[in-house]
Scaffold this motif. Structure first.
Motif, PDB file in Angstrom:
ATOM      1  N   UNK A   9       0.958  -1.159  -0.050  1.00 30.89           N
ATOM      2  CA  UNK A   9       0.041  -0.042  -0.069  1.00 30.89           C
ATOM      3  C   UNK A   9       0.916   1.229   0.010  1.00 30.89           C
ATOM      4  N   UNK A  10       0.171   2.341  -0.317  1.00 28.31           N
ATOM      5  CA  UNK A  10       0.916   3.577  -0.332  1.00 28.31           C
ATOM      6  C   UNK A  10       0.863   4.229   1.117  1.00 28.31           C
ATOM      7  N   UNK A  11       1.684   4.970   1.678  1.00 27.57           N
ATOM      8  CA  UNK A  11       1.979   5.448   2.913  1.00 27.57           C
ATOM      9  C   UNK A  11       2.436   6.731   3.006  1.00 27.57           C
ATOM     10  N   UNK A  12       1.814   7.452   4.048  1.00 28.13           N
ATOM     11  CA  UNK A  12       2.490   8.873   4.005  1.00 28.13           C
ATOM     12  C   UNK A  12       3.861   8.986   4.798  1.00 28.13           C
ATOM     13  N   UNK A  13       4.868   9.789   4.457  1.00 24.66           N
ATOM     14  CA  UNK A  13       6.115   9.896   4.806  1.00 24.66           C
ATOM     15  C   UNK A  13       6.438  11.132   5.580  1.00 24.66           C
ATOM     16  N   UNK A  14       6.390  11.208   6.873  1.00 24.72           N
ATOM     17  CA  UNK A  14       6.522  12.487   7.458  1.00 24.72           C
ATOM     18  C   UNK A  14       5.316  13.305   7.864  1.00 24.72           C
ATOM     19  N   UNK A  15       5.510  14.597   8.097  1.00 26.75           N
ATOM     20  CA  UNK A  15       4.555  15.348   8.325  1.00 26.75           C
ATOM     21  C   UNK A  15       3.920  16.017   7.073  1.00 26.75           C
ATOM     22  N   UNK A  16       4.449  15.780   5.924  1.00 27.07           N
ATOM     23  CA  UNK A  16       3.657  16.378   4.694  1.00 27.07           C
ATOM     24  C   UNK A  16       2.877  15.392   4.273  1.00 27.07           C
ATOM     25  N   UNK A  17       1.728  15.855   3.944  1.00 31.72           N
ATOM     26  CA  UNK A  17       0.403  15.024   3.666  1.00 31.72           C
ATOM     27  C   UNK A  17       0.760  14.526   2.302  1.00 31.72           C
ATOM     28  N   UNK A  18       1.465  14.984   1.314  1.00 35.87           N
ATOM     29  CA  UNK A  18       1.544  14.560  -0.159  1.00 35.87           C
ATOM     30  C   UNK A  18       2.831  13.881   0.015  1.00 35.87           C
ATOM     31  N   UNK A 103      14.679  11.480   1.595  1.00 35.35           N
ATOM     32  CA  UNK A 103      15.200  10.269   2.273  1.00 35.35           C
ATOM     33  C   UNK A 103      14.923  10.080   3.935  1.00 35.35           C
ATOM     34  N   UNK A 104      15.371  11.257   4.631  1.00 37.32           N
ATOM     35  CA  UNK A 104      15.144  11.164   6.015  1.00 37.32           C
ATOM     36  C   UNK A 104      13.819  10.734   6.476  1.00 37.32           C
ATOM     37  N   UNK A 105      12.781  11.308   5.732  1.00 40.25           N
ATOM     38  CA  UNK A 105      11.573  10.983   6.170  1.00 40.25           C
ATOM     39  C   UNK A 105      11.181   9.325   5.878  1.00 40.25           C
ATOM     40  N   UNK A 106      11.494   8.970   4.743  1.00 35.50           N
ATOM     41  CA  UNK A 106      11.686   7.463   4.522  1.00 35.50           C
ATOM     42  C   UNK A 106      12.183   6.679   5.582  1.00 35.50           C
TER      43      UNK A 106
END
Length: 252
Positions: A9-18, A103-106
């Motif tokens: 599935x797709x997943x949000x990375x960090x605080x940015x919704x998109x 990359x940091x968010x991932x």
């Protein structure tokens, strides 16, 4: 492990919704490590998602960030015009600080799926460049670079102001091991630059292995592009990748 034991599935990375990534997980099992996957310049097409599923089938959490999220949601460009040109324009629009933030968010998300094991970053072409770039700033147990270009001499905006391998000391400090694959007939980076990349990493004390395939060229792993694909190099490099993941990422 069969394909029907993988969930995705797709997943949000960090605080940015998109800001999203495509995540593949082994079904019913705790992951034995996490791998951040970066594809060629085409975004997160089926080829990249399939690589994630293959890694999940081996027991790893595999996460492919969308580095184009500021412009396109869940991109998967084709290999012919006009999509080829659209992908090229987006790739040339990537900037170092933005990609490092992605990359940091991932990395933060991926570490939550390691199950006590390690974290790797793996990339193809510009994704390989991003893997090496990520290693200049974040800790990875394993960095796998498939024919990532512009690593030492630059040549695209993402390599400005300093290409990743000019920061080899930072890569040495952050990386458990660096594994690189390159086709001697690559048109993106010369064989001379590839050799200088290895020498620069070695001089900085990076634990590494560079594998060169004398008959292969750029994109040799992508079986969706017959004129680029080299079955022998693809199969050998994949087995070496799995072996490296077992050695450097999987615990116990």
């Amino acid at each position: 492990m069969s394909a029907n034991t993988v969930k995705e599935h797709w997943i949000q990375l960090g605080d940015e919704q998109d800001r999203e990534g495509y995540l593949a997980l082994p079904q019913g099992l705790d992951p034995q490590g996490a791998v951040i996957v970066g594809g060629e310049m085409f975004g997160v097409p089926e080829h990249v998602r399939d690589i994630c599923r293959r890694l999940a089938a081996e027991g790893y959490a595999a996460l492919a960030p969308n580095y184009y999220w500021r412009h396109v949601r869940r991109p998967g460009f084709g290999y012919e015009e006009p999509e080829y040109g659209q992908a090229m324009a987006l790739m040339k629009g990537l900037r170092t600080e933005e990609v490092l933030a992605d990359v940091a968010a991932a990395h933060a998300v991926a570490r939550g799926y390691t199950g006590g094991s390690g974290t790797a970053i793996l990339g193809f072409s510009v994704g390989g460049h991003i893997a090496m770039l990520g290693a200049t700033a974040l800790p990875f147990d394993l960095v796998v670079n498939y024919y990532g270009g512009w690593l030492l001499d630059g040549g695209i905006p993402l390599s400005d102001p300093e290409p990743p391998v000019t920061k080899s000391e930072a890569i040495a400090a952050n990386s458990g091991f660096v594994l690189g694959f390159f086709g001697a007939n690559d048109f993106v980076m010369s064989l001379d630059e590839w050799h200088r990349v290895g020498a620069r990493l070695e001089a900085a004390g990076v634990a590494q292995e560079q594998v060169t395939y004398s008959q292969a060229g750029h994109g040799f792993f992508n079986d969706e592009r017959p004129t680029y694909y080299d079955a022998e190099a693809a199969q050998d490099s994949w087995q070496r990748t799995l072996d490296a993941l077992t050695k450097h990422v999987r615990r116990g």
